[in-house]
Design a protein around this motif. Structure first.
Motif, PDB file in Angstrom:
ATOM      1  N   ASN A 117      -6.857 -18.352 -53.623  1.00 25.94           N
ATOM      2  CA  ASN A 117      -7.745 -17.369 -52.987  1.00 25.94           C
ATOM      3  C   ASN A 117      -8.518 -17.826 -51.751  1.00 25.94           C
ATOM      4  N   SER A 118      -8.477 -19.094 -51.446  1.00 25.95           N
ATOM      5  CA  SER A 118      -9.227 -19.575 -50.274  1.00 25.95           C
ATOM      6  C   SER A 118      -8.632 -20.899 -49.821  1.00 25.95           C
ATOM      7  N   GLY A 119      -9.035 -21.296 -48.619  1.00 18.01           N
ATOM      8  CA  GLY A 119      -8.612 -22.593 -48.102  1.00 18.01           C
ATOM      9  C   GLY A 119      -9.217 -23.722 -48.925  1.00 18.01           C
ATOM     10  N   THR A 120     -10.441 -23.516 -49.379  1.00 16.59           N
ATOM     11  CA  THR A 120     -11.093 -24.526 -50.230  1.00 16.59           C
ATOM     12  C   THR A 120     -10.248 -24.790 -51.467  1.00 16.59           C
ATOM     13  N   GLU A 121      -9.801 -23.703 -52.094  1.00  9.38           N
ATOM     14  CA  GLU A 121      -8.961 -23.842 -53.299  1.00  9.38           C
ATOM     15  C   GLU A 121      -7.631 -24.508 -52.971  1.00  9.38           C
ATOM     16  N   ALA A 122      -7.085 -24.174 -51.810  1.00  9.63           N
ATOM     17  CA  ALA A 122      -5.796 -24.767 -51.429  1.00  9.63           C
ATOM     18  C   ALA A 122      -5.932 -26.280 -51.284  1.00  9.63           C
ATOM     19  N   VAL A 123      -7.029 -26.706 -50.639  1.00  9.84           N
ATOM     20  CA  VAL A 123      -7.243 -28.148 -50.463  1.00  9.84           C
ATOM     21  C   VAL A 123      -7.498 -28.804 -51.825  1.00  9.84           C
ATOM     22  N   MET A 124      -8.296 -28.148 -52.648  1.00  5.77           N
ATOM     23  CA  MET A 124      -8.554 -28.688 -53.994  1.00  5.77           C
ATOM     24  C   MET A 124      -7.233 -28.845 -54.759  1.00  5.77           C
ATOM     25  N   THR A 145     -14.383 -34.121 -40.499  1.00  4.96           N
ATOM     26  CA  THR A 145     -13.470 -32.973 -40.596  1.00  4.96           C
ATOM     27  C   THR A 145     -13.868 -32.058 -41.748  1.00  4.96           C
ATOM     28  N   TYR A 146     -13.684 -30.763 -41.505  1.00  6.70           N
ATOM     29  CA  TYR A 146     -14.025 -29.755 -42.512  1.00  6.70           C
ATOM     30  C   TYR A 146     -12.758 -29.335 -43.245  1.00  6.70           C
ATOM     31  N   HIS A 147     -12.808 -29.465 -44.575  1.00  7.21           N
ATOM     32  CA  HIS A 147     -11.657 -29.042 -45.386  1.00  7.21           C
ATOM     33  C   HIS A 147     -12.134 -28.140 -46.531  1.00  7.21           C
ATOM     34  N   GLY A 148     -13.239 -27.402 -46.334  1.00  7.65           N
ATOM     35  CA  GLY A 148     -13.769 -26.586 -47.406  1.00  7.65           C
ATOM     36  C   GLY A 148     -14.794 -27.353 -48.220  1.00  7.65           C
ATOM     37  N   THR A 149     -15.145 -26.808 -49.397  1.00  7.97           N
ATOM     38  CA  THR A 149     -16.320 -27.319 -50.111  1.00  7.97           C
ATOM     39  C   THR A 149     -16.017 -28.035 -51.432  1.00  7.97           C
ATOM     40  N   ILE A 214      -5.107 -34.583 -43.696  1.00  5.50           N
ATOM     41  CA  ILE A 214      -5.428 -34.539 -42.265  1.00  5.50           C
ATOM     42  C   ILE A 214      -5.254 -33.139 -41.670  1.00  5.50           C
ATOM     43  N   ASP A 215      -6.243 -32.749 -40.876  1.00  9.60           N
ATOM     44  CA  ASP A 215      -6.177 -31.505 -40.107  1.00  9.60           C
ATOM     45  C   ASP A 215      -5.693 -31.909 -38.711  1.00  9.60           C
ATOM     46  N   LEU A 216      -4.647 -31.275 -38.224  1.00  4.73           N
ATOM     47  CA  LEU A 216      -4.040 -31.687 -36.963  1.00  4.73           C
ATOM     48  C   LEU A 216      -4.868 -31.307 -35.728  1.00  4.73           C
ATOM     49  N   PHE A 247      -0.982 -32.130 -44.798  1.00  5.80           N
ATOM     50  CA  PHE A 247      -1.511 -31.492 -43.585  1.00  5.80           C
ATOM     51  C   PHE A 247      -2.377 -30.314 -44.035  1.00  5.80           C
ATOM     52  N   ASP A 248      -3.625 -30.280 -43.571  1.00  6.86           N
ATOM     53  CA  ASP A 248      -4.462 -29.111 -43.822  1.00  6.86           C
ATOM     54  C   ASP A 248      -4.314 -28.176 -42.628  1.00  6.86           C
ATOM     55  N   GLU A 249      -3.499 -27.146 -42.829  1.00 11.84           N
ATOM     56  CA  GLU A 249      -3.231 -26.187 -41.738  1.00 11.84           C
ATOM     57  C   GLU A 249      -3.939 -24.847 -42.006  1.00 11.84           C
ATOM     58  N   VAL A 250      -5.039 -24.918 -42.749  1.00 10.48           N
ATOM     59  CA  VAL A 250      -5.762 -23.681 -43.068  1.00 10.48           C
ATOM     60  C   VAL A 250      -6.146 -22.940 -41.787  1.00 10.48           C
ATOM     61  N   ILE A 251      -6.609 -23.678 -40.789  1.00  6.38           N
ATOM     62  CA  ILE A 251      -6.969 -22.989 -39.535  1.00  6.38           C
ATOM     63  C   ILE A 251      -5.906 -23.188 -38.449  1.00  6.38           C
ATOM     64  N   SER A 252      -5.195 -24.313 -38.492  1.00  6.29           N
ATOM     65  CA  SER A 252      -4.279 -24.635 -37.383  1.00  6.29           C
ATOM     66  C   SER A 252      -2.904 -23.972 -37.516  1.00  6.29           C
ATOM     67  N   GLY A 274      -4.285 -20.990 -45.359  1.00  5.85           N
ATOM     68  CA  GLY A 274      -5.318 -20.007 -45.698  1.00  5.85           C
ATOM     69  C   GLY A 274      -5.445 -19.053 -44.528  1.00  5.85           C
ATOM     70  N   LYS A 275      -6.616 -18.512 -44.346  1.00  5.83           N
ATOM     71  CA  LYS A 275      -6.975 -17.670 -43.195  1.00  5.83           C
ATOM     72  C   LYS A 275      -5.894 -16.654 -42.793  1.00  5.83           C
ATOM     73  N   ILE A 276      -5.128 -16.913 -41.724  1.00  8.62           N
ATOM     74  CA  ILE A 276      -4.278 -15.845 -41.152  1.00  8.62           C
ATOM     75  C   ILE A 276      -3.194 -15.355 -42.106  1.00  8.62           C
TER      76      ILE A 276
HETATM   77  C1  LIG Z   1      -9.123 -26.953 -41.997  1.00  8.32           C
HETATM   78  C2  LIG Z   1      -9.816 -26.129 -43.041  1.00  8.32           C
HETATM   79  N1  LIG Z   1      -9.595 -26.399 -44.340  1.00  8.32           N
HETATM   80  C3  LIG Z   1     -10.166 -25.683 -45.313  1.00  8.32           C
HETATM   81  C4  LIG Z   1     -11.028 -24.650 -45.016  1.00  8.32           C
HETATM   82  C5  LIG Z   1     -11.672 -23.862 -46.113  1.00  8.32           C
HETATM   83  O1  LIG Z   1     -11.166 -22.560 -46.143  1.00  8.32           O
HETATM   84  P1  LIG Z   1     -11.972 -21.384 -46.857  1.00  8.32           P
HETATM   85  O2  LIG Z   1     -13.167 -21.093 -46.002  1.00  8.32           O
HETATM   86  O3  LIG Z   1     -10.993 -20.245 -46.913  1.00  8.32           O
HETATM   87  O4  LIG Z   1     -12.352 -21.865 -48.204  1.00  8.32           O
HETATM   88  C6  LIG Z   1     -11.291 -24.329 -43.683  1.00  8.32           C
HETATM   89  C7  LIG Z   1     -12.221 -23.247 -43.335  1.00  8.32           C
HETATM   90  O5  LIG Z   1     -12.690 -23.107 -42.236  1.00  8.32           O
HETATM   91  C8  LIG Z   1     -10.670 -25.098 -42.661  1.00  8.32           C
HETATM   92  O6  LIG Z   1     -10.886 -24.847 -41.372  1.00  8.32           O
END
Ligand SMILES: Cc1ncc(COP(=O)(O)O)c(C=O)c1O
Length: 438
Positions: A117-124, A145-149, A214-216, A247-252, A274-276
Motif C-alpha cells: 500500500n505504500s513505498g514505506t511498506e515496499a521498502v520494509m 536518503t529518504y526511504h519511508g518511515t 540505494i535510491d538512484l 534499488f529503491d525506485e519509489v520516486i525515480s 510506489g507513487k506513480i
Molecule cells: C525513495 C523513496 N522511498 C520510499 C518512500 C516512501 O513512500 P511512501 O510515502 O509511499 O510511504 C518515498 C517517499 O517519498 C521515497 O521517495
C-alpha cells in the motif's frame, strides 16, 4: 499591512478546527505549512484550486505520485467502473494480474512482483525479504536518503553536522526518539556517490549485511543521479559477498520506461516501487528476480517471509495504476523529461542572469533548487545551514503565493499535462523570488 488573520480564509477556519482533533491539524507532515495548509477544492491536470478559490500550478503532484496530474479522465472512468464492482475483496482480482503483467513486461529484472500500500511498506518488505533470504540482519544505506518511515530505512535521513560523524565512518543517526539501539547497530551508513569510502565501509560489515539499499536519484540527498561506476562497483561488491542489491525506485521510476535503472548497466536483485504505479491511489510494490521473490511464496511448507496487508492490491489502485502506467509510454516519458531538461536550463540561465548564489540539480522530470553557489554533489554538500534553510522557505513561500506548489525542499516533480506556458510563468515568478530573497 494586513496580517493573514485579518483576511477571511475558509482554509484557516478549517485548520483551526482540525488542530483540535488532529496533532498539528494534519495527517502527514509533508503538507504542513505556516500559518496553515490550504484545503483542496479540486484539481485538474497540472492545476489545483483551494477552498478559498486560489488556483496554483502543481509542481509537487502529491510528492511525485501523480504522473498525469489531477482528475485524469481515463483514470476516473476506469476507477468509477471498478467502484461499481467493489473496492476491496478477500479474493484475487484480474486487475492485480493486469498491473503485475504490465510492470513485469516493462522491466526485464521484474520476474515476479507483489503489491502493497505504500513505498514505506515496499521498502520494509524488501529489507525483510533480504534478511529472510540471507539470514543476516544488516542493512546498508546512503546517508541522508529518504526511504519511508520503517525504523531501519529511516536511519540518518536527517543526519546533521553535530551528529553525522566522520565521513570515513558516518554515524547511524536515529530519526524518531526511542529508536532501539539494535536498529542503529544494524544499519551501516555510507556516503552517496563515494565509491572508495562506500566499498571500505561495506567491507567492514560484509559478513553481517543482508542488503545494500540505494535510491538512484535521492531527492533529500540532493536529487543527484548516482554515478554509473558507483552503482557498478556496488553491484560487483554485493555479488561477491552474496549481499542483495535493492534499488529503491519509489520516486525515480518515473525517470524512464524501466525506471532510472535503465541508465545503468546493472541488474538489481530487488526493486521497490510506489507513487506513480498507483495512478493516484495508495500503492507500493516489491519486484525482482524469481529466485529472491520466491521467499514470499505461500505455497511452501514453511514460508520464509509471510506477507499480507488488508488493502494490498485492492482493485481500485490496481485499475488506476494500470491506466496511468499504460498512458506513461515512451513518447510521454520523452516529452516530460524534455520539459524537465528545459526547466533546469531555464533555472540555470536565471541564476546566471540574477547573479544569486543558487544552483539546480535533478534529472528527467524532476528538479531541485539549492541556495548554494556550487551545485551539491552529495548529502553533506546538500545539507543547509539555518540561513540557507530560511532562504529556501522564503523562496518556496514566494512561489506558492504566486501560484506554484513545490516540495518543501524547493523540488518539483512534473506531471504530463505540463506545458511551456506553465514553465514561462514559473520563470517570471522564480526570477522575482531569486532577486528578492536570495
Ligand atoms: C525513495 C523513496 N522511498 C520510499 C518512500 C516512501 O513512500 P511512501 O510515502 O509511499 O510511504 C518515498 C517517499 O517519498 C521515497 O521517495
Amino acid at each position: 499591512m494586513t496580517s493573514e488573520h485579518e483576511n477571511p480564509s475558509k482554509s484557516r477556519d478549517l485548520f483551526d478546527s482540525a488542530r483540535e482533533i488532529m496533532p498539528g491539524g494534519i495527517s502527514r507532515n509533508t503538507i504542513y505549512r505556516e500559518p496553515h495548509p490550504d484545503y483542496l477544492a479540486a484539481g485538474k491536470g497540472c492545476h489545483v484550486t483551494d477552498i478559498d478559490g486560489i488556483t496554483r500550478v502543481d509542481f509537487a503532484n502529491n510528492m511525485g505520485s501523480l504522473i498525469h496530474g489531477h482528475a485524469t479522465p481515463q483514470i476516473i472512468s476506469a476507477v468509477t467502473e471498478q467502484l461499481g464492482r467493489g473496492s476491496a475483496v478477500t479474493m484475487a482480482t484480474q486487475s492485480e494480474f493486469e498491473l503485475a503483467r504490465l510492470l513485469c513486461l516493462r522491466v526485464s529484472g521484474f520476474e515476479k512482483i507483489r503489491f502493497m500500500n505504500s513505498g514505506t511498506e515496499a521498502v520494509m518488505a524488501a529489507l525483510k525479504a533480504a534478511r529472510a533470504i540471507t539470514g543476516r540482519s544488516g542493512i546498508a544505506k546512503a546517508e541522508g536518503t529518504y526511504h519511508g518511515t520503517y525504523d531501519f530505512a529511516e536511519i540518518s535521513q536527517n543526519a546533521a553536522p553535530h551528529n553525522w560523524g566522520d565521513l570515513e565512518k558516518p554515524n547511524s543517526v536515529p530519526v524518531a526518539r526511542g529508536t532501539p539501539a539494535h536498529v542503529l547497530n544494524d544499519v551501516v551508513i555510507f556516503p552517496f556517490n563515494d565509491t572508495q569510502r562506500t566499498l571500505k565501509l561495506l567491507d567492514q560489515s560484509a559478513t553481517e549485511l543482508a542488503c545494500v539499499l540505494i535510491d538512484l536519484v535521492p531527492q533529500r540527498a540532493g536529487l543527484i543521479p548516482a554515478h554509473a561506476e558507483y552503482i557498478k562497483a556496488i553491484r560487483e561488491w554485493t555479488t561477491r559477498h552474496n549481499v542483495l542489491l535493492i534499488f529503491d525506485e519509489v520516486i525515480s521510476f518515473r525517470m524512464g520506461f524501466a525506471g532510472a535503472a535503465e541508465w545503468y548497466d546493472v541488474q538489481p536483485d530487488l526493486t521497490t516501487l510506489g507513487k506513480i504505479i498507483g495512478g493516484g491511489f495508495p500503492v507500493g510494490a516489491l519486484a525482482g528476480l524469481d529466485r529472491f521473490m520466491s521467499v514470499l511464496d505461500p505455497a511452501q511448507k514453511e514460508i520464509p517471509f509471510p506477507w499480507s496487508g488488508t488493502f494490498s492490491a485492492n482493485p481500485v489502485t490496481m485499475t488506476a495504476g494500470h491506466v496511468a502506467m499504460a498512458m506513461y509510454d515512451q513518447v510521454s516519458i520523452d516529452r516530460i523529461n524534455q520539459i524537465g531538461q528545459t526547466a533546469r536550463e531555464m533555472i540555470n540561465d536565471l541564476i546566471a542572469e540574477t547573479g544569486v548564489k543558487a544552483s539546480v540539480t535533478g534529472a528527467g522530470s524532476m528538479f531541485r533548487i539549492h541556495p548554494k553557489a556550487v551545485a551539491p554533489t552529495d548529502y553533506r554538500s546538500t545539507w543547509q545551514t539555518m540561513e540557507e534553510r530560511h532562504k529556501t522557505k522564503l523562496l518556496v513561500e514566494h512561489l506558492y503565493r504566486h501560484g506554484f506548489m513545490m516540495f518543501r525542499t524547493c523540488t518539483a516533480a512534473l506531471s504530463t499535462p505540463i506545458s511551456q506556458t506553465e514553465l514561462d510563468q514559473f520563470s517570471d515568478v522564480l526570477k522575482v523570488g531569486l532577486e528578492k530573497f536570495w
